[in-house]
Enzyme design. Structure first.
Site, short mmCIF file in Angstrom:
data_model
loop_
_atom_site.label_atom_id
_atom_site.label_comp_id
_atom_site.label_asym_id
_atom_site.label_seq_id
_atom_site.Cartn_x
_atom_site.Cartn_y
_atom_site.Cartn_z
N GLY A 44 55.53 39.39 39.60
CA GLY A 44 56.53 40.43 39.32
C GLY A 44 55.96 41.79 38.97
O GLY A 44 56.63 42.81 39.14
N ASP A 101 56.08 42.91 34.11
CA ASP A 101 57.31 43.57 34.57
C ASP A 101 58.42 43.44 33.53
O ASP A 101 59.19 44.36 33.31
CB ASP A 101 57.77 43.01 35.93
CG ASP A 101 57.85 41.49 35.93
OD1 ASP A 101 57.27 40.84 35.04
OD2 ASP A 101 58.51 40.94 36.83
N ASP A 104 61.05 38.45 28.27
CA ASP A 104 62.33 37.78 28.08
C ASP A 104 62.24 36.99 26.76
O ASP A 104 62.43 37.55 25.69
CB ASP A 104 62.52 36.88 29.31
CG ASP A 104 63.95 36.47 29.53
OD1 ASP A 104 64.72 36.47 28.57
OD2 ASP A 104 64.30 36.13 30.67
N PHE A 153 70.89 39.98 34.88
CA PHE A 153 69.92 39.47 35.85
C PHE A 153 69.42 40.64 36.72
O PHE A 153 70.14 41.12 37.58
CB PHE A 153 70.53 38.39 36.74
CG PHE A 153 69.47 37.52 37.37
CD1 PHE A 153 69.40 36.16 37.08
CD2 PHE A 153 68.49 38.06 38.21
CE1 PHE A 153 68.40 35.37 37.63
CE2 PHE A 153 67.49 37.28 38.76
CZ PHE A 153 67.44 35.93 38.47
N ASP A 160 62.24 39.40 41.18
CA ASP A 160 62.89 38.63 42.25
C ASP A 160 64.07 37.80 41.76
O ASP A 160 64.23 37.55 40.57
CB ASP A 160 61.88 37.67 42.88
CG ASP A 160 61.57 36.49 41.95
OD1 ASP A 160 61.29 36.72 40.76
OD2 ASP A 160 61.66 35.33 42.41
N ARG A 166 62.06 41.73 45.79
CA ARG A 166 60.95 42.36 45.07
C ARG A 166 60.64 43.76 45.60
O ARG A 166 60.10 44.59 44.89
CB ARG A 166 59.68 41.49 45.17
CG ARG A 166 59.75 40.16 44.44
CD ARG A 166 58.36 39.55 44.34
NE ARG A 166 58.34 38.13 44.04
CZ ARG A 166 58.33 37.60 42.80
NH1 ARG A 166 58.36 38.40 41.76
NH2 ARG A 166 58.30 36.29 42.63
#
Ligand code: PRP
Length: 183
Positions: A44, A101, A104, A153, A160, A166
Site C-alpha cells: 500500500g 499508507d 488502522d 473504506f 486497495d 491502487r
C-alpha cells in the site's frame, strides 16, 4: 472519477501539499543523519513512498518489507507475519523511517517498531500518510502523520480493495455497493 468511488476524500493537490509538508519535516529532523533508510511497507505504501522520496533533500536509501496479519480483527500485536524482512548487515548504522499508507488498529506499526529496534537499528521512526485513530486497538502514535481520516473504506494512491484501485491518483471512499456485492 472512477465509478466505484463514492467521493474523493483527498484530491491530488491536497495529497501533494501533505507529502511536501511531510518531506520538509523529515528533512529538518534527519539533516544530521548519516544513513537514513526509508522502509516501504508493501504494497500500500508504494505510491506514497515514491512521491515522498522525490521531495526529500536529505540523502536517503530505500528498502522494503512485507507483513501480513494472521487474522483480521485480532488485537494481539503478536499476530504479525513478516513475509519479506530487511536483510542488511549495517542495521546498527541505520536510521530507519518506516513508511506506511495507513494506520488502522496500530498492530502493524507497533509490532514493526519493536521488531526493528530489537534487530539492532540505530533508530526507528514512523511516517504514515493516513491515520484512523478511531480504529486503534493498541496505543500507537506515528512520528509523522499526513492526515487523520474518519472510519471509511478508503482506496487509491496505493490503497486497495481486493487488490484493485491502487493506481487511482487520489484517496477516495469506496462505494458500499462494491463490497456488498462481494459479500
Ligand atoms: C494495511 C496498511 C498497513 C496495515 C495497517 O496493509 O498498509 O500495513 O494494513 O493496519 P493496522 O494498523 O490495523 O495494522 P494491508 O494488510 O492492507 O496490505 P497492503 O498494504 O499490501 O494492501
Amino acid at each position: 472519477m472512477n465509478k466505484d468511488v463514492e467521493k474523493i476524500l483527498i484530491g491530488e493537490e491536497e495529497l501533494d501539499a501533505i507529502v511536501s509538508r511531510l518531506a520538509k519535516e523529515i528533512d529538518r529532523d534527519y539533516k544530521d543523519s548519516e544513513r537514513l533508510v526509508l522502509v516501504c511497507i508493501l504494497k500500500g505504501s508504494i505510491v506514497f513512498m515514491g512521491d515522498l522520496m522525490k521531495k526529500l533533500s536529505v540523502p536517503c536509501e530505500i528498502d522494503c518489507m512485507k507483513v501480513s496479519s494472521y487474522g483480521a480483527g485480532t488485537s494481539s500485536s503478536g499476530s504479525i507475519n513478516i513475509a519479506l524482512d530487511l536483510m542488511r548487515p549495517d542495521l546498527p548504522a541505520c536510521d530507519l523511517l518506516i513508511i506506511e499508507d495507513i494506520i488502522d488498529s496500530g498492530n502493524t506499526l507497533s509490532y514493526l517498531v519493536n521488531y526493528l529496534k530489537l534487530k539492532g537499528a540505530r533508530s526507528v521512526r514512523t511516517c504514515t500518510l493516513l491515520d484512523k485513530p478511531s480504529r486503534r486497538t493498541v496505543a500507537f502514535t506515528p512520528d509523522y502523520r499526513g492526515k487523520e481520516i474518519p472510519d471509511e473504506f478508503v482506496i487509491g494512491y496505493g490503497l486497495d480493495y481486493a487488490e484493485r484501485y491502487r493506481a487511482l491518483p487520489y484517496v477516495g471512499v469506496l462505494s458500499p455497493s462494491v463490497y456488498r456485492e462481494n459479500e
